[in-house]
Design an enzyme around this catalytic site. Structure first.
Site, PDB file in Angstrom:
ATOM      1  N   GLU A 109      58.545  46.633  42.916  1.00 59.40           N
ATOM      2  CA  GLU A 109      59.484  47.053  43.954  1.00 59.40           C
ATOM      3  C   GLU A 109      59.342  46.182  45.203  1.00 59.40           C
ATOM      4  O   GLU A 109      58.252  45.774  45.574  1.00 59.40           O
ATOM      5  CB  GLU A 109      59.229  48.515  44.328  1.00 59.40           C
ATOM      6  CG  GLU A 109      59.481  49.481  43.184  1.00 59.40           C
ATOM      7  CD  GLU A 109      59.182  50.907  43.599  1.00 59.40           C
ATOM      8  OE1 GLU A 109      59.471  51.251  44.766  1.00 59.40           O
ATOM      9  OE2 GLU A 109      58.659  51.657  42.780  1.00 59.40           O
TER      10      GLU A 109
ATOM     11  N   LYS B  86      71.269  38.091   8.671  1.00 53.79           N
ATOM     12  CA  LYS B  86      72.604  38.620   8.952  1.00 53.79           C
ATOM     13  C   LYS B  86      73.337  39.055   7.691  1.00 53.79           C
ATOM     14  O   LYS B  86      74.402  39.658   7.787  1.00 53.79           O
ATOM     15  CB  LYS B  86      73.454  37.555   9.665  1.00 53.79           C
ATOM     16  CG  LYS B  86      73.007  37.219  11.060  1.00 53.79           C
ATOM     17  CD  LYS B  86      74.051  36.417  11.804  1.00 53.79           C
ATOM     18  CE  LYS B  86      74.302  35.056  11.183  1.00 53.79           C
ATOM     19  NZ  LYS B  86      75.226  34.236  11.986  1.00 53.79           N
TER      20      LYS B  86
ATOM     21  N   GLU C 267      44.344  37.073  44.277  1.00 53.53           N
ATOM     22  CA  GLU C 267      43.852  37.798  43.101  1.00 53.53           C
ATOM     23  C   GLU C 267      42.400  37.430  42.794  1.00 53.53           C
ATOM     24  O   GLU C 267      41.581  38.302  42.472  1.00 53.53           O
ATOM     25  CB  GLU C 267      44.763  37.496  41.906  1.00 53.53           C
ATOM     26  CG  GLU C 267      46.161  38.073  42.053  1.00 53.53           C
ATOM     27  CD  GLU C 267      47.173  37.469  41.084  1.00 53.53           C
ATOM     28  OE1 GLU C 267      48.355  37.836  41.169  1.00 53.53           O
ATOM     29  OE2 GLU C 267      46.776  36.622  40.256  1.00 53.53           O
TER      30      GLU C 267
END
Length: 724
Positions: free
Chosen positions: A599, A193, A642
């Protein structure tokens, strides 16, 4: 001793303060260490010049420091005199406790801790810590690093950047043990930073390499520091450092951090880092390719910023929230064209608004320009999550929440134009616009001359301000009703600012198929594109488009054919699955892993299609990975589905074993029992590279399939599954 003198000066100032303020004085002014006047004590101003502190807060800070400074002075004195390792450890622990307690003070913790951190530096304690970090005793180095991490306020970062970066980098090279790595990663988190130059020095000297190496570890505290270190590096390092981060594959290494199922703070910090990287147009494509960016918006949508704020307040190193400089960096994300950056920026600012409202310090948001950016998101953003977060932040800050602007600007009636003028601060011109009957169509085609002559906006500066707002409106507007060829999105893909030219182009009857035939003069005179550089870029891209096909479904086939499909159990195998993804990607494999962004309604189809398309099937066998498959005779479990698909398609199945206990073959459904005839590779967190090399040999040579349980074809170190 410097601290003694400063404390005596503080007591003297306190004495005069208690005598009562001068008539008419409404702020306390105390000389700082540089002998210049200031609006607050040296320990509250942090050595950065004077600033105003309200009398109530000033009294609380003074009281807390009056109690803490003598104890700190005594602890530092004993630490300096200590010679034995045990005495040094006791001294470090005492100072650490004082600083930690200061940070945890409600409302005034930042100011009190700032005072203690400054006192440590001014009395030589910071330099002493840098020397102790080079001590031969590991425990001393660990404790010194832990304390240094706690006191790295701005001025102390300045000092470390000048004289201590080499010490920090030498510690980073050790990489072990994890207790030391935690604090060193925390120190790097703060030092990233400091400045762009410091970031460049740290990256060039191996600081970034150390953080990326630690990303493969499993310690939650260490991983949080790594995620924040990468976020700060991206936020403060500039484009050169961001390019270096991408070249070192930081976006890929952020994936396992953002994919973690156990630590929401870790996931958010990692998402912040990758979203910042994506705002750099030079590396945007590479960041997208990493797959990490896809995790940002779904994660933010699933979390509550209020709960996140409470987590920050409860932790000693984040209890005070972010300072103004850090908040300013987050505001820049709101102004980005990337949805992910806007979304994560709004989330963090919403959480910070909750913290600052508790502390009574909400004014900082006005000072850094966050209010206008948040209002703009509410008005224009089409993303429900981003807009809702911006609204919530504004309410927490006590600000008015604007109405959302309807995106179909071309269809606006006069009333909608009037509303927009009021929201952007041009109410005084509403009557002029009403008299001229300016609707959405006229607004989008408005020229500088018309604005000056017909609408009475005489000041050129005011007109520039107006066109700045109008350009923003054009950029966010939807042109779906008139843009049949999706010219707006194509222009936006060249540069988000180019979307402002959409209406001018389609109003002239142009679409994507005709754009290459237009001359630069026509773009200027007919379409109103005044900037020559923009005209050149648009025409160049339009002519290049002739030689490349338009996007279509068929063009995505190669991207949907991964080399490897990774199957895993979410509750126990997500971290290893994400690590495997990164390692394999770094070795050139394309990898599919479900990131919970499929989806609705297409989840099963997408997964099954991906298993079928992949050449290899990597099965992560973590603790209890197959438990849900047992008695699942209807094949409803996803891992079961799967595995069955991979077996039926003859995929090269490579099991990776991590804390997995073998089930009896008969305990599994018959359609998946054949998976026990494949040889598995035991995962080693300590020797990840060696394990990955073995996995790659399995992927390339197909040595894992074994038609008999007792086959001798297993590689050295591989475990035949199903055998005792």
């Amino acid at each position: 001793m410097v601290l003694t003198l400063l404390f005596s000066a503080y007591k003297l100032c306190r004495f005069f303060t208690m005598s009562g303020p001068r008539p008419g004085a409404d702020r306390l002014t105390v000389p700082g260490p540089d002998r210049s006047g200031g609006a607050s004590p040296w320990w509250a101003a942090g050595g950065r010049g004077s600033r105003e502190v309200s009398p109530g807060v000033g009294t609380e800070v003074q009281g807390a420091l009056e109690r803490s400074l003598p104890e700190l002075q005594q602890a530092l004195s004993e630490l300096k005199q200590a010679s034995a390792a045990r005495a040094v450890g006791a001294g470090l622990a005492e100072v650490f406790q004082l600083v930690e307690e200061a940070w945890l003070l409600p409302a005034v913790g930042r100011e009190v801790a700032q005072g203690l951190c400054d006192a440590i530096r001014l009395d030589g304690g910071l330099d002493l810590l840098l020397r102790l970090l080079q001590a031969p005793e590991l425990e001393t180095r660990v404790q010194a690093a832990r304390l240094l991490e706690q006191i790295l306020v701005a001025e102390n970062r300045d000092r470390v950047a000048r004289i201590g970066l080499g010490v920090i980098l030498n510690l980073a090279k050790e990489r072990e043990p994890v207790e030391l790595a935690r604090s060193v990663a925390g120190i790097l988190e703060h030092m990233f930073k400091h400045s762009e130059e410091t970031c460049q020095r740290l990256v060039a000297a191996g600081g970034l390499d150390a953080v990326l190496y630690w990303c493969r570890r499993t310690d939650p505290a260490l991983l949080r520091h790594c995620a924040l270190a990468l976020a700060n590096c991206a936020l403060h390092g500039g484009q050169t450092v961001q390019r270096c981060m991408v070249e070192k594959r930081a976006a890929e290494w952020l994936f396992p951090l953002a994919f973690s199922k156990e630590d929401e703070l870790l996931r958010l910090h990692a998402c912040l880092a990758v979203a910042v990287l994506a705002t750099n147009k030079e590396v945007e494509r590479e960041v997208e390719h990493s797959g990490t960016l896809a995790l940002v918006e779904p994660l933010v949508a699933s979390l509550d910023p209020g709960r996140f704020a409470r987590c920050l307040v409860d932790a000693s190193d984040t209890s005070q929230g972010r300072g103004p400089d850090d908040l300013q960096s987050l505001v820049l994300l709101l102004d980005s064209s990337r949805l992910e950056a806007q979304c994560i920026g709004a989330f963090y600012l919403c959480a910070e608004a909750a913290i600052k409202s508790l502390q009574g310090k909400t004014k900082v948001f006005s000072d850094i320009g966050a209010i206008q950016s948040l209002k703009r998101l509410v008005s224009y953003s089409t993303n429900g999550t981003t807009s809702a977060l911006a609204k919530r932040a504004l309410r927490l800050l006590g600000e008015e929440v604007p109405r959302r602007i309807l995106p179909c600007v071309a269809s606006w009636k006069e009333a909608e134009v009037q509303t927009w003028l009021q929201q952007i601060g041009f109410s005084q011109y509403c009557e002029n616009f009403r008299e001229q009957q300016v609707d959405g169509d006229l607004l989008l085609r408005l020229t500088d001359e018309e604005l000056q002559t017909d609408l009475g906006m005489k000041s050129s500066i005011t007109r520039k301000r107006f066109f700045r707002e109008l350009t923003e409106l054009k950029t966010f507007a939807s042109y779906a009703t008139c843009d049949r060829s999706n010219l707006a999105d194509w222009l936006g893909s060249l540069d988000p600012r180019f979307r402002q030219y959409t209406y001018g182009l389609v109003s002239c009857g142009l679409d994507r198929s005709l754009l290459h035939r237009v001359s630069e003069q026509q773009l200027l005179e007919d379409c109103g594109i005044r900037l020559g550089v923009h005209r050149t870029r648009i025409l160049s891209a339009a002519r290049e488009m002739l030689h490349s096909p338009l996007p279509c479904t068929g063009g995505k086939l190669s991207g949907d054919t991964p080399d490897v499909f990774i199957s895993y159990r979410r509750n126990s195998g997500s971290q290893l699955a994400s690590l495997l993804k990164v390692h394999l990607q770094l070795h050139g494999f394309s990898v599919f892993i479900d990131v919970e962004k499929l989806e609705a309604g297409k989840f099963e189809d997408k997964l099954i299609q991906s298993v079928i398309a992949a050449r290899n099937f990597v099965l992560v066998l973590s603790a209890g990975a197959l438990d849900k498959c047992m008695q699942d005779h209807d094949c409803k479990d996803w891992v079961h589905k799967e595995i069955v698909t991979a077996l039926s398609c003859g995929k090269n199945i490579v099991p990776i074993i991590d804390g997995f206990e073998w089930p009896e073959p008969q305990a599994l459904p018959e359609d998946m029992q054949a998976v026990l005839t494949f040889n598995g590779i035991k995962w080693s967190h300590e020797y990840q590279e060696a394990t990955i090399e073995k996995i790659i040999r399995f992927l390339q040579g197909r040595p894992s399939q074994d038609s008999s349980a007792g086959s001798d074809t297993s590689l050295e170190g591989a475990t035949p599954m199903g055998l005792p």
